[in-house]
Design a protein around this motif. Structure first.
Motif, mmCIF file in Angstrom:
data_model
loop_
_atom_site.group_PDB
_atom_site.id
_atom_site.type_symbol
_atom_site.label_atom_id
_atom_site.label_comp_id
_atom_site.label_asym_id
_atom_site.label_seq_id
_atom_site.Cartn_x
_atom_site.Cartn_y
_atom_site.Cartn_z
ATOM 1 N N LEU A 21 22.725 8.454 1.941
ATOM 2 C CA LEU A 21 22.056 9.313 1.090
ATOM 3 C C LEU A 21 22.986 9.773 -0.187
ATOM 4 O O LEU A 21 22.419 9.902 -0.962
ATOM 5 C CB LEU A 21 21.761 10.588 1.868
ATOM 6 C CG LEU A 21 20.344 10.277 2.921
ATOM 7 C CD1 LEU A 21 20.214 11.519 3.783
ATOM 8 C CD2 LEU A 21 19.125 9.846 2.185
ATOM 9 N N ALA A 25 22.009 9.132 -3.995
ATOM 10 C CA ALA A 25 22.212 10.011 -5.010
ATOM 11 C C ALA A 25 22.961 9.742 -6.204
ATOM 12 O O ALA A 25 22.639 9.913 -7.185
ATOM 13 C CB ALA A 25 22.702 11.286 -4.181
ATOM 14 N N SER A 29 19.294 9.729 -8.372
ATOM 15 C CA SER A 29 19.678 11.385 -8.607
ATOM 16 C C SER A 29 19.299 12.300 -7.232
ATOM 17 O O SER A 29 18.643 11.624 -6.499
ATOM 18 C CB SER A 29 18.613 11.786 -9.648
ATOM 19 O OG SER A 29 16.990 11.897 -9.237
ATOM 20 N N ILE A 30 19.864 13.213 -7.209
ATOM 21 C CA ILE A 30 19.751 14.179 -6.100
ATOM 22 C C ILE A 30 18.097 14.413 -5.787
ATOM 23 O O ILE A 30 17.770 14.868 -4.527
ATOM 24 C CB ILE A 30 20.335 15.466 -6.191
ATOM 25 C CG1 ILE A 30 20.619 16.225 -4.694
ATOM 26 C CG2 ILE A 30 19.887 16.536 -7.451
ATOM 27 C CD1 ILE A 30 21.316 15.430 -3.884
ATOM 28 N N GLU A 31 17.503 14.516 -6.849
ATOM 29 C CA GLU A 31 15.923 15.101 -6.684
ATOM 30 C C GLU A 31 15.457 13.827 -5.874
ATOM 31 O O GLU A 31 14.597 13.902 -5.196
ATOM 32 C CB GLU A 31 15.335 15.147 -8.201
ATOM 33 C CG GLU A 31 15.837 16.508 -8.932
ATOM 34 C CD GLU A 31 16.969 16.142 -9.824
ATOM 35 O OE1 GLU A 31 17.374 15.180 -9.849
ATOM 36 O OE2 GLU A 31 17.315 17.428 -10.224
ATOM 37 N N HIS A 32 15.776 12.563 -6.321
ATOM 38 C CA HIS A 32 15.227 11.487 -5.493
ATOM 39 C C HIS A 32 15.454 11.474 -4.050
ATOM 40 O O HIS A 32 14.490 11.240 -3.205
ATOM 41 C CB HIS A 32 15.752 9.988 -6.115
ATOM 42 C CG HIS A 32 15.013 8.834 -5.626
ATOM 43 N ND1 HIS A 32 15.419 8.490 -4.470
ATOM 44 C CD2 HIS A 32 13.997 8.122 -5.992
ATOM 45 C CE1 HIS A 32 14.840 7.439 -4.009
ATOM 46 N NE2 HIS A 32 13.809 7.309 -5.088
ATOM 47 N N VAL A 33 16.533 11.913 -3.732
ATOM 48 C CA VAL A 33 17.319 11.847 -2.339
ATOM 49 C C VAL A 33 16.246 13.064 -1.692
ATOM 50 O O VAL A 33 15.907 12.961 -0.593
ATOM 51 C CB VAL A 33 18.559 12.162 -2.440
ATOM 52 C CG1 VAL A 33 19.165 12.554 -0.790
ATOM 53 C CG2 VAL A 33 19.404 10.898 -2.911
ATOM 54 N N PHE A 34 16.204 14.253 -2.367
ATOM 55 C CA PHE A 34 15.256 15.342 -1.869
ATOM 56 C C PHE A 34 14.234 15.009 -1.451
ATOM 57 O O PHE A 34 13.511 15.236 -0.374
ATOM 58 C CB PHE A 34 15.221 16.626 -2.841
ATOM 59 C CG PHE A 34 16.619 17.199 -2.934
ATOM 60 C CD1 PHE A 34 17.625 17.126 -1.818
ATOM 61 C CD2 PHE A 34 16.743 18.215 -3.751
ATOM 62 C CE1 PHE A 34 18.732 18.024 -1.675
ATOM 63 C CE2 PHE A 34 17.917 18.924 -3.643
ATOM 64 C CZ PHE A 34 19.116 18.816 -2.544
ATOM 65 N N TRP A 35 13.322 14.211 -2.366
ATOM 66 C CA TRP A 35 11.915 13.504 -2.359
ATOM 67 C C TRP A 35 12.014 12.668 -1.008
ATOM 68 O O TRP A 35 10.949 12.645 -0.123
ATOM 69 C CB TRP A 35 11.410 12.909 -3.339
ATOM 70 C CG TRP A 35 10.250 12.258 -3.540
ATOM 71 C CD1 TRP A 35 9.041 12.808 -3.579
ATOM 72 C CD2 TRP A 35 9.767 11.207 -2.906
ATOM 73 N NE1 TRP A 35 8.210 12.124 -3.345
ATOM 74 C CE2 TRP A 35 8.619 10.768 -3.022
ATOM 75 C CE3 TRP A 35 10.728 9.885 -3.067
ATOM 76 C CZ2 TRP A 35 8.017 9.509 -2.865
ATOM 77 C CZ3 TRP A 35 10.228 8.605 -2.495
ATOM 78 C CH2 TRP A 35 8.782 8.514 -2.567
ATOM 79 N N CYS A 37 14.194 12.626 1.824
ATOM 80 C CA CYS A 37 14.340 13.465 2.740
ATOM 81 C C CYS A 37 13.096 14.095 3.191
ATOM 82 O O CYS A 37 12.831 14.553 4.391
ATOM 83 C CB CYS A 37 15.544 14.242 2.782
ATOM 84 S SG CYS A 37 17.105 13.346 2.835
ATOM 85 N N SER A 38 12.294 14.447 1.979
ATOM 86 C CA SER A 38 11.024 15.140 2.459
ATOM 87 C C SER A 38 10.045 14.541 3.615
ATOM 88 O O SER A 38 9.185 15.111 4.318
ATOM 89 C CB SER A 38 10.136 15.614 1.359
ATOM 90 O OG SER A 38 9.719 14.559 0.725
#
Length: 53
Positions: A21, A25, A29-35, A37-38
């Motif tokens: 992960l 990132a 981007s970190i937003e893509h990783v958060f998405w 992981c959701s």
């Protein structure tokens, strides 16, 4: 012994997943990783379809 194997596997898989992960990132981007992981809780919901032993 079995508990040690399971704990070792869990921590090892978590470490590898964290590295993957982090690399993702760095690339995106970190937003893509958060998405990404959701959607991981869906994997837990799909365990309903596992065969009953």
């Amino acid at each position: 012994m079995i508990a040690g194997i399971f704990f070792g596997f869990a921590f090892g898989a978590g470490g590898i997943a964290a590295a993957a992960l982090g690399a993702s990132a760095d690339i995106t981007s970190i937003e893509h990783v958060f998405w990404l992981c959701s959607f991981l809780p869906l994997a837990g919901l799909f365990t309903v379809f596992l065969p009953d032993m």
